[in-house]
Design a protein around this motif. Structure first.
Motif, PDB file in Angstrom:
ATOM      1  N   LYS A  80       2.703  -9.776 -47.411  1.00  0.00           N
ATOM      2  CA  LYS A  80       3.725  -9.912 -48.440  1.00  0.00           C
ATOM      3  C   LYS A  80       3.209 -10.781 -49.582  1.00  0.00           C
ATOM      4  N   VAL A  81       3.622 -10.402 -50.791  1.00  0.00           N
ATOM      5  CA  VAL A  81       3.323 -11.189 -51.986  1.00  0.00           C
ATOM      6  C   VAL A  81       4.635 -11.811 -52.434  1.00  0.00           C
ATOM      7  N   TRP A  82       4.596 -13.130 -52.657  1.00  0.00           N
ATOM      8  CA  TRP A  82       5.795 -13.889 -52.986  1.00  0.00           C
ATOM      9  C   TRP A  82       5.739 -14.414 -54.411  1.00  0.00           C
ATOM     10  N   GLY A  83       6.904 -14.537 -55.034  1.00  0.00           N
ATOM     11  CA  GLY A  83       7.015 -15.191 -56.332  1.00  0.00           C
ATOM     12  C   GLY A  83       7.139 -16.693 -56.119  1.00  0.00           C
ATOM     13  N   VAL A  84       6.332 -17.464 -56.847  1.00  0.00           N
ATOM     14  CA  VAL A  84       6.339 -18.918 -56.725  1.00  0.00           C
ATOM     15  C   VAL A  84       6.439 -19.527 -58.120  1.00  0.00           C
ATOM     16  N   ASN A  85       7.335 -20.500 -58.275  1.00  0.00           N
ATOM     17  CA  ASN A  85       7.473 -21.227 -59.541  1.00  0.00           C
ATOM     18  C   ASN A  85       7.283 -22.707 -59.286  1.00  0.00           C
ATOM     19  N   ILE A  86       6.506 -23.354 -60.156  1.00  0.00           N
ATOM     20  CA  ILE A  86       6.315 -24.798 -60.078  1.00  0.00           C
ATOM     21  C   ILE A  86       6.863 -25.377 -61.372  1.00  0.00           C
ATOM     22  N   THR A  87       7.834 -26.264 -61.245  1.00  0.00           N
ATOM     23  CA  THR A  87       8.479 -26.846 -62.419  1.00  0.00           C
ATOM     24  C   THR A  87       7.987 -28.267 -62.641  1.00  0.00           C
ATOM     25  N   GLU A  88       8.471 -28.873 -63.730  1.00  0.00           N
ATOM     26  CA  GLU A  88       8.124 -30.272 -63.989  1.00  0.00           C
ATOM     27  C   GLU A  88       8.503 -31.111 -62.786  1.00  0.00           C
ATOM     28  N   GLY A  89       7.740 -32.131 -62.536  1.00  0.00           N
ATOM     29  CA  GLY A  89       7.969 -32.948 -61.351  1.00  0.00           C
ATOM     30  C   GLY A  89       7.376 -32.311 -60.109  1.00  0.00           C
ATOM     31  N   GLU A  90       6.645 -31.213 -60.311  1.00  0.00           N
ATOM     32  CA  GLU A  90       5.940 -30.497 -59.247  1.00  0.00           C
ATOM     33  C   GLU A  90       6.857 -29.973 -58.150  1.00  0.00           C
ATOM     34  N   LYS A  91       8.083 -29.586 -58.523  1.00  0.00           N
ATOM     35  CA  LYS A  91       8.971 -28.937 -57.562  1.00  0.00           C
ATOM     36  C   LYS A  91       8.518 -27.494 -57.410  1.00  0.00           C
ATOM     37  N   VAL A  92       8.433 -27.054 -56.163  1.00  0.00           N
ATOM     38  CA  VAL A  92       7.977 -25.697 -55.868  1.00  0.00           C
ATOM     39  C   VAL A  92       9.161 -24.873 -55.374  1.00  0.00           C
TER      40      VAL A  92
END
Length: 108
Positions: free
Chosen positions: A10-22
């Protein structure tokens, strides 16, 4: 990118925001079901104007390689069936040459 005992990749969508929240999406972007055995190792590379090339080595020693095209298509480009008595395909390595490499724990 993940693999599983149920022979899926499986390929997953990943987002990393400010403050390094995943944040990992709850639903996979795409799934591959064509392996015949539990997946032991998985790796992928992106090739411009082609798409993502995904290789998966299985616990029975088989190897499968898919192309997930830039157009969203999925196809198998290589499938090596398991050989009797062969160990798990536990390591995958990409090369800049036209050859691919796998290691089943015995240096084969």
């Amino acid at each position: 990118l993940s693999s599983s005992w149920d022979a899926t990749v499986k390929v997953w969508g990943v987002n990393i925001t400010e403050g390094e929240k995943v944040h990992i999406d709850k639903e996979a972007i795409v799934e591959f079901f064509d392996a015949d055995s539990s997946i032991d190792s998985v790796d992928a590379i992106y090739i411009q104007n082609v798409g993502v090339i995904i290789a998966a080595g299985s616990t029975d020693g088989s190897l499968i390689i898919w192309v997930w095209g830039d157009d969203g298509s999925k196809r198998i480009i290589f499938k090596e069936e398991a050989r009797r008595g062969r160990e798990s395909c536990s390591t995958l390595k990409w090369s800049s040459s036209s050859n691919w490499s796998s290691n089943n724990g015995n240096g084969e």
